[in-house]
Scaffold this motif. Structure first.
Motif, PDB file in Angstrom:
ATOM      1  N   GLU A  11     -13.801  -4.461  -0.111  1.00 30.74           N
ATOM      2  CA  GLU A  11     -14.820  -4.953  -1.342  1.00 30.74           C
ATOM      3  C   GLU A  11     -15.801  -3.627  -1.189  1.00 30.74           C
ATOM      4  O   GLU A  11     -17.073  -4.150  -1.178  1.00 30.74           O
ATOM      5  N   ALA A  12     -15.490  -2.532  -0.913  1.00 31.75           N
ATOM      6  CA  ALA A  12     -16.595  -1.501  -0.461  1.00 31.75           C
ATOM      7  C   ALA A  12     -16.303  -0.387  -1.518  1.00 31.75           C
ATOM      8  O   ALA A  12     -15.270   0.006  -1.783  1.00 31.75           O
ATOM      9  N   CYS A  13     -17.304   0.137  -2.020  1.00 28.51           N
ATOM     10  CA  CYS A  13     -17.329   1.203  -3.124  1.00 28.51           C
ATOM     11  C   CYS A  13     -16.701   2.542  -2.249  1.00 28.51           C
ATOM     12  O   CYS A  13     -16.988   2.861  -1.185  1.00 28.51           O
ATOM     13  N   ALA A  14     -15.923   3.147  -3.067  1.00 25.89           N
ATOM     14  CA  ALA A  14     -14.825   4.296  -2.233  1.00 25.89           C
ATOM     15  C   ALA A  14     -15.455   5.488  -2.359  1.00 25.89           C
ATOM     16  O   ALA A  14     -15.157   6.536  -1.658  1.00 25.89           O
ATOM     17  N   ALA A  15     -16.665   5.607  -3.303  1.00 26.42           N
ATOM     18  CA  ALA A  15     -17.300   6.920  -3.315  1.00 26.42           C
ATOM     19  C   ALA A  15     -17.840   7.388  -2.020  1.00 26.42           C
ATOM     20  O   ALA A  15     -18.470   6.531  -1.148  1.00 26.42           O
ATOM     21  N   PRO A  16     -17.673   8.618  -1.772  1.00 28.84           N
ATOM     22  CA  PRO A  16     -18.403   9.280  -0.505  1.00 28.84           C
ATOM     23  C   PRO A  16     -19.996   8.943  -0.513  1.00 28.84           C
ATOM     24  O   PRO A  16     -20.450   9.074  -1.355  1.00 28.84           O
ATOM     25  N   ASP A  17     -20.388   8.331   0.517  1.00 29.06           N
ATOM     26  CA  ASP A  17     -21.572   8.165   1.096  1.00 29.06           C
ATOM     27  C   ASP A  17     -22.123   6.882   0.569  1.00 29.06           C
ATOM     28  O   ASP A  17     -23.483   6.591   0.552  1.00 29.06           O
ATOM     29  N   CYS A  18     -21.288   6.073  -0.302  1.00 29.27           N
ATOM     30  CA  CYS A  18     -21.973   5.000  -0.806  1.00 29.27           C
ATOM     31  C   CYS A  18     -21.674   3.850   0.169  1.00 29.27           C
ATOM     32  O   CYS A  18     -20.370   3.601   0.646  1.00 29.27           O
ATOM     33  N   LYS A  23     -18.778  -8.597  -3.758  1.00 30.95           N
ATOM     34  CA  LYS A  23     -18.142  -9.320  -4.828  1.00 30.95           C
ATOM     35  C   LYS A  23     -18.459  -8.773  -6.156  1.00 30.95           C
ATOM     36  O   LYS A  23     -17.489  -9.032  -7.069  1.00 30.95           O
ATOM     37  N   ASP A  24     -19.427  -8.086  -6.358  1.00 30.90           N
ATOM     38  CA  ASP A  24     -19.817  -7.611  -7.698  1.00 30.90           C
ATOM     39  C   ASP A  24     -19.146  -6.171  -8.125  1.00 30.90           C
ATOM     40  O   ASP A  24     -19.321  -5.792  -9.222  1.00 30.90           O
ATOM     41  N   LEU A  25     -18.594  -5.612  -7.097  1.00 32.84           N
ATOM     42  CA  LEU A  25     -17.740  -4.347  -7.281  1.00 32.84           C
ATOM     43  C   LEU A  25     -16.625  -4.508  -8.362  1.00 32.84           C
ATOM     44  O   LEU A  25     -15.989  -5.684  -8.520  1.00 32.84           O
ATOM     45  N   PHE A  26     -16.128  -3.560  -9.109  1.00 33.43           N
ATOM     46  CA  PHE A  26     -14.763  -3.614  -9.710  1.00 33.43           C
ATOM     47  C   PHE A  26     -13.783  -2.862  -9.060  1.00 33.43           C
ATOM     48  O   PHE A  26     -13.897  -1.605  -8.308  1.00 33.43           O
ATOM     49  N   GLY A  38     -19.777   1.308  -9.615  1.00 30.72           N
ATOM     50  CA  GLY A  38     -20.137   1.677 -10.983  1.00 30.72           C
ATOM     51  C   GLY A  38     -19.288   2.924 -11.430  1.00 30.72           C
ATOM     52  O   GLY A  38     -18.815   3.581 -10.779  1.00 30.72           O
ATOM     53  N   PRO A  39     -19.293   3.049 -12.836  1.00 34.35           N
ATOM     54  CA  PRO A  39     -18.340   4.157 -13.669  1.00 34.35           C
ATOM     55  C   PRO A  39     -18.817   5.556 -12.931  1.00 34.35           C
ATOM     56  O   PRO A  39     -17.942   6.572 -12.860  1.00 34.35           O
ATOM     57  N   GLU A  40     -20.132   5.874 -12.541  1.00 32.95           N
ATOM     58  CA  GLU A  40     -20.442   7.201 -12.051  1.00 32.95           C
ATOM     59  C   GLU A  40     -19.714   7.374 -10.593  1.00 32.95           C
ATOM     60  O   GLU A  40     -19.109   8.491 -10.576  1.00 32.95           O
ATOM     61  N   HIS A  41     -19.788   6.365  -9.509  1.00 34.33           N
ATOM     62  CA  HIS A  41     -19.068   6.785  -8.475  1.00 34.33           C
ATOM     63  C   HIS A  41     -17.527   6.665  -8.630  1.00 34.33           C
ATOM     64  O   HIS A  41     -17.122   7.541  -8.102  1.00 34.33           O
ATOM     65  N   GLN A  42     -17.094   6.205  -9.732  1.00 32.81           N
ATOM     66  CA  GLN A  42     -15.740   6.243 -10.003  1.00 32.81           C
ATOM     67  C   GLN A  42     -15.264   7.390 -10.381  1.00 32.81           C
ATOM     68  O   GLN A  42     -14.181   8.050  -9.875  1.00 32.81           O
ATOM     69  N   ARG A  43     -15.822   8.299 -11.068  1.00 28.32           N
ATOM     70  CA  ARG A  43     -15.635   9.249 -11.885  1.00 28.32           C
ATOM     71  C   ARG A  43     -15.908  10.440 -10.477  1.00 28.32           C
ATOM     72  O   ARG A  43     -15.034  11.321 -10.477  1.00 28.32           O
ATOM     73  N   ALA A  44     -16.856  10.196  -9.840  1.00 34.87           N
ATOM     74  CA  ALA A  44     -17.007  11.209  -8.733  1.00 34.87           C
ATOM     75  C   ALA A  44     -15.834  11.256  -7.742  1.00 34.87           C
ATOM     76  O   ALA A  44     -15.491  12.093  -6.986  1.00 34.87           O
ATOM     77  N   HIS A  45     -15.275   9.933  -7.495  1.00 35.34           N
ATOM     78  CA  HIS A  45     -14.367   9.668  -6.326  1.00 35.34           C
ATOM     79  C   HIS A  45     -12.737  10.339  -7.027  1.00 35.34           C
ATOM     80  O   HIS A  45     -12.084  10.265  -6.280  1.00 35.34           O
TER      81      HIS A  45
END
Length: 375
Positions: A11-18, A23-26, A38-45
């Motif tokens: 349950e961790a954001c996969a974007a680099p350096d995030c 539980k609030d992640l998608f 968030g969508p921004e980090h999803q696009r970046a990754h």
């Protein structure tokens, strides 16, 4: 236990350096195994994730399609009707006895392999679920997933289940009396076994290099937890004693009557936050004792014996952990016991379990140095 101690991210954001977790992640809507804040980090990754994501999505769809085709088959010599149901009489006998089940089993294996391209706890859990399902369907394990199961348990911090699994294969799975075609015989039925038990002797019969490496890792992590717990208890009890002496000096009386020994719950606070595995977490008889030294000595001896047993089986494995760049080749098509090709296969199966637990990795590397210097 505290999943933060694992090298995997849950349950961790996969974007680099995030560093966002919770539980609030998608989830990624395609692979369902990676999270974002968030969508921004999803696009970046996305550029880094796209290939593995597509492989997982396609493999999961292929497994679902293969299952549907198998369920729709009429009964014949290649697979009975209701082959995936309890009443079909085929469970446990897939692949070898019923050739029509092979495309489905291969699809499950492909999905498991695709999941393991992702280094998240969710991906490893999905791979483990597939592997256990394959063993339920095919006890003979024609695709060899049993070698990966204890490693996946270990990557998830489920060391007790890894120990139970390994002990079953070492004790029951190597028995000449076990009939693999008799589905009435118990299979992988060991739970809550004593992880302090010395398995060095039964593992002399085990020829699976990944099993040998995995049981050594179980014992190494247990040893490290015992050593660290003992040091923590000594430090905290010393502080308590010093605090009592200070209170006595300041009060000018007979002294402070507060206990200097840590309570079970105080010890468990450390275990919950710092333990590498779940074995000590579930063992009050281990945690709530005054002297850990005999246990540490015993488990350390077990680690040494298992290390030597693994080295005797294949002299290339331990050096490989010191030079992983030399063993990340493509999987060999064939190998013999004790060969470098066998090490390549076992390395590919076990490396992340070691790499995701650096204290254990450094411990066996020190063993390798001592062994090299002694020779």
């Amino acid at each position: 236990m505290n999943r933060m101690n694992l090298g995997l991210f849950y349950e961790a954001c996969a974007a680099p350096d995030c560093r966002r977790r919770g539980k609030d992640l998608f989830k990624c809507g395609a692979c369902l195994l990676v999270h974002y804040c968030g969508p921004e980090h999803q696009r970046a990754h996305r550029p880094a994730h796209k290939t593995s994501c597509l492989l997982v999505k396609q493999a999961r769809a292929a497994a679902a399609e293969a299952e549907a085709e198998l369920r729709a088959r009429p009964g014949d010599d290649y697979a009975p009707a209701g082959v995936l149901d309890e009443s079909g009489g085929a469970l446990g006998l897939f692949w070898g006895r019923f050739p029509a089940t092979r495309p489905y089993m291969q699809a499950l294996h492909d999905h498991m392999t695709a999941c393991l391209n992702l280094r998240t706890g969710e991906a490893v859990e999905a791979a483990l679920a597939r592997a256990l399902e394959m063993l339920r369907l095919c006890r003979g394990d024609n695709l060899g997933v049993r070698s990966q199961v204890p490693v996946l348990y270990l990557r998830l911090g489920r060391d007790q289940e890894a120990f139970d699994f390994l002990k079953w294969y070492a004790v029951k799975g190597t028995s000449a009396d076990y009939d693999w075609s008799d589905m009435s015989q118990p299979f992988l039925d060991l739970t809550g076994e004593d992880a302090l038990e010395d398995l060095s002797k039964p593992f002399r019969k085990v020829k699976d290099l990944s099993f040998l490496a995995s049981v050594t890792l179980v014992k190494t992590r247990l040893m490290l937890d015992l050593v660290a717990l003992s040091a923590h208890v000594d430090e905290m009890e010393k502080k308590k004693a010093e605090g009592g002496e200070e209170a006595k000096a300041e009060g000018g009386g007979d002294g402070d009557d507060r206990p200097t020994k840590l309570s079970y719950e105080e010890k468990m606070e450390w275990v919950r936050e710092e333990a590498l595995s779940d074995i000590v977490l579930a063992r009050r008889d281990i945690v709530d004792r005054d002297d850990y030294a005999p246990l540490i000595q015993d488990v350390t001896g077990q680690v040494a014996r298992l290390y030597q047993l693994t080295e005797h089986h294949n002299k290339h494995y331990w050096p490989a952990l010191g030079h992983p760049e030399n063993y990340s080749h493509a999987l060999p098509e064939a190998y013999t016991w004790g060969s470098k090709q066998e090490t390549v296969l076992a390395f590919r199966q076990t490396w992340y379990a070691w790499a995701e637990c650096n204290p254990a990795l450094e411990t066996v590397r020190q063993f390798a140095e001592w062994t090299s210097n002694a020779s």
